[in-house]
Enzyme design. Structure first.
Site, mmCIF file in Angstrom:
data_model
loop_
_atom_site.group_PDB
_atom_site.id
_atom_site.type_symbol
_atom_site.label_atom_id
_atom_site.label_comp_id
_atom_site.label_asym_id
_atom_site.label_seq_id
_atom_site.Cartn_x
_atom_site.Cartn_y
_atom_site.Cartn_z
ATOM 1 N N SER A 8 -14.243 -1.902 6.652
ATOM 2 C CA SER A 8 -13.349 -1.225 7.585
ATOM 3 C C SER A 8 -13.959 0.040 8.175
ATOM 4 O O SER A 8 -14.799 0.701 7.562
ATOM 5 C CB SER A 8 -12.038 -0.858 6.885
ATOM 6 O OG SER A 8 -12.286 0.055 5.819
ATOM 7 N N GLY A 48 -13.038 4.822 6.211
ATOM 8 C CA GLY A 48 -13.196 3.379 6.123
ATOM 9 C C GLY A 48 -14.456 3.073 5.350
ATOM 10 O O GLY A 48 -15.488 3.741 5.490
ATOM 11 N N ASN A 52 -18.233 4.769 5.685
ATOM 12 C CA ASN A 52 -18.692 5.647 4.607
ATOM 13 C C ASN A 52 -19.979 5.139 3.960
ATOM 14 O O ASN A 52 -20.890 5.906 3.654
ATOM 15 C CB ASN A 52 -17.606 5.774 3.539
ATOM 16 C CG ASN A 52 -16.338 6.421 4.056
ATOM 17 O OD1 ASN A 52 -16.336 7.065 5.108
ATOM 18 N ND2 ASN A 52 -15.249 6.244 3.327
ATOM 19 N N PHE A 116 -2.193 2.641 3.685
ATOM 20 C CA PHE A 116 -3.210 2.165 4.609
ATOM 21 C C PHE A 116 -2.591 1.293 5.684
ATOM 22 O O PHE A 116 -1.910 0.299 5.383
ATOM 23 C CB PHE A 116 -4.286 1.371 3.851
ATOM 24 C CG PHE A 116 -5.479 1.008 4.698
ATOM 25 C CD1 PHE A 116 -6.428 1.958 5.017
ATOM 26 C CD2 PHE A 116 -5.634 -0.281 5.179
ATOM 27 C CE1 PHE A 116 -7.523 1.642 5.799
ATOM 28 C CE2 PHE A 116 -6.721 -0.619 5.958
ATOM 29 C CZ PHE A 116 -7.680 0.342 6.279
ATOM 30 N N ASN A 191 -14.649 -0.770 -9.685
ATOM 31 C CA ASN A 191 -14.431 0.350 -10.589
ATOM 32 C C ASN A 191 -13.723 -0.167 -11.843
ATOM 33 O O ASN A 191 -13.438 -1.361 -11.956
ATOM 34 C CB ASN A 191 -13.662 1.490 -9.902
ATOM 35 C CG ASN A 191 -12.251 1.117 -9.481
ATOM 36 O OD1 ASN A 191 -11.618 0.220 -10.049
ATOM 37 N ND2 ASN A 191 -11.721 1.804 -8.473
ATOM 38 N N THR A 221 -18.010 0.809 -12.233
ATOM 39 C CA THR A 221 -18.131 2.262 -12.150
ATOM 40 C C THR A 221 -17.037 2.928 -12.969
ATOM 41 O O THR A 221 -15.911 2.442 -13.054
ATOM 42 C CB THR A 221 -18.074 2.749 -10.698
ATOM 43 O OG1 THR A 221 -16.801 2.419 -10.128
ATOM 44 C CG2 THR A 221 -19.168 2.088 -9.857
ATOM 45 N N GLY A 226 -20.220 7.621 -15.373
ATOM 46 C CA GLY A 226 -21.335 6.750 -15.003
ATOM 47 C C GLY A 226 -20.899 5.327 -14.743
ATOM 48 O O GLY A 226 -19.840 5.093 -14.144
ATOM 49 N N GLY A 253 -16.824 6.352 -4.116
ATOM 50 C CA GLY A 253 -17.249 4.980 -4.385
ATOM 51 C C GLY A 253 -18.100 4.412 -3.274
ATOM 52 O O GLY A 253 -19.047 3.654 -3.527
ATOM 53 N N ASP A 254 -17.806 4.785 -2.038
ATOM 54 C CA ASP A 254 -18.597 4.299 -0.907
ATOM 55 C C ASP A 254 -19.978 4.942 -0.889
ATOM 56 O O ASP A 254 -20.978 4.280 -0.580
ATOM 57 C CB ASP A 254 -17.863 4.583 0.399
ATOM 58 C CG ASP A 254 -16.549 3.828 0.508
ATOM 59 O OD1 ASP A 254 -16.457 2.723 -0.063
ATOM 60 O OD2 ASP A 254 -15.618 4.335 1.151
#
Length: 302
Positions: A8, A48, A52, A116, A191, A221, A226, A253-254
């Site tokens: 996105s 998005g 990112n 969103f 994650n 993640t 870590g 995360g991106d």
């Protein structure tokens, strides 16, 4: 090597709640939930997952190709991407809808609640992936449901290895859907929360999922702690990197995935790639907004 990033493009409206969500949401009253959060600070950012991830990869010296949609209000985002030197040849404008938008509330413990609106993202399935000798690696990140399904199929048909990164889109898929994605991908990235949902819906542990014959690895993640890297059922812990400050988790995360893609595109093994990705997550969290940090490639050993 070009890296295709399917996902996105969105405008993020980011607000900060100075308290804790846990103090405002009463567990015994969730069946009649009606809460309001006073958010004294607000800002608007480019966001998005595709934007990112591409931002992080470009800063590292990679060559991202975004495959995504913008709406009739997307000219500002196009200009931003062009300024970053990111190719727009696979970015489509949907003239009868608005660009996707995320409205994010972050509390003082860095927990987040996000609303969103998909907007133009709902047309991302109109973009088709074809074999391209310049594209050696890809990622299927959160996007419209049909787009994620079709792009995974098209990448497999084009023999382009890719990371399946379901993210917030994971609840859209049942166990059979997720098993099919895993069967098509070369890597899976989730994650810890998404990892639990993936395991629950497929009926397999993450270690078991990683044993699929074609799968080169699965990454779970853990935020500041870590990551766990699973390769053929064997788990390796890659320690986190202490951030200089904890300012804003949006886009961490991106940023991580941008680092992961860079390492894989350089032919690094998965653990080394994840170690770089952890560094990017720590750098990003110290800066407000998902695309406002800068990277020093020399300091990262690149």
């Amino acid at each position: 090597m070009s890296v295709l990033i399917c996902g996105s493009l969105a405008f993020d409206t980011i607000t900060t709640f100075t308290g804790r969500f846990a103090q405002q949401i009463l567990p015994e009253q969730v069946h009649i939930l009606n809460v309001s959060f006073l958010v004294p600070s607000m800002r608007k950012e480019f966001g998005g997952c595709a934007g990112n991830i591409a931002y992080a990869l470009k800063q590292l010296g990679g060559e991202p190709l975004i495959m995504a949609t913008l709406g009739k209000d997307g000219a500002l985002y196009r200009n931003h991407l062009e300024h970053q030197g990111i190719s727009l040849r696979h970015v489509m404008t949907v003239e009868d809808d608005y660009t996707a938008q995320a409205i994010i509330i972050t509390d003082q413990d860095n927990n987040q609640i996000t609303a969103f609106h998909p907007g133009a993202m709902g047309q991302a399935h109109r973009l088709k992936i074809e074999a391209d000798p310049a594209v050696k690696l890809a990622i299927v990140a959160p996007d419209g449901r049909d787009a994620m399904i079709q792009h995974a199929e098209q990448l497999q048909a084009a023999k382009i290895p890719f990371i399946f990164d379901p993210g917030q889109g994971l609840p859209m898929f049942d166990g059979d859907d997720l098993k099919r994605f895993v069967s098509q991908a070369s890597w899976v990235a989730v994650n810890d929360y998404e990892g639990k949902m993936l395991a629950d819906r497929t009926g397999q542990s993450l270690a078991e999922i990683s044993q699929a014959a074609h799968l080169q690895g699965l990454i779970e993640t853990l935020g500041a702690d870590g990551c766990h890297v699973y390769v053929k059922g064997e788990k390796t812990h890659v320690p986190g990197v202490k951030a200089a400050a904890v300012v804003d988790p949006t886009g961490c995360g991106d940023a991580f995935r941008g680092g992961l893609l860079y390492g894989l595109s350089q032919g690094w093994d998965l653990v080394k790639s994840v170690a770089l990705a952890n560094q990017l997550g720590a750098i990003k969290i110290a800066v407000a907004g998902p695309q406002n940090y800068t990277l020093d490639r020399a300091a990262l050993g690149l």
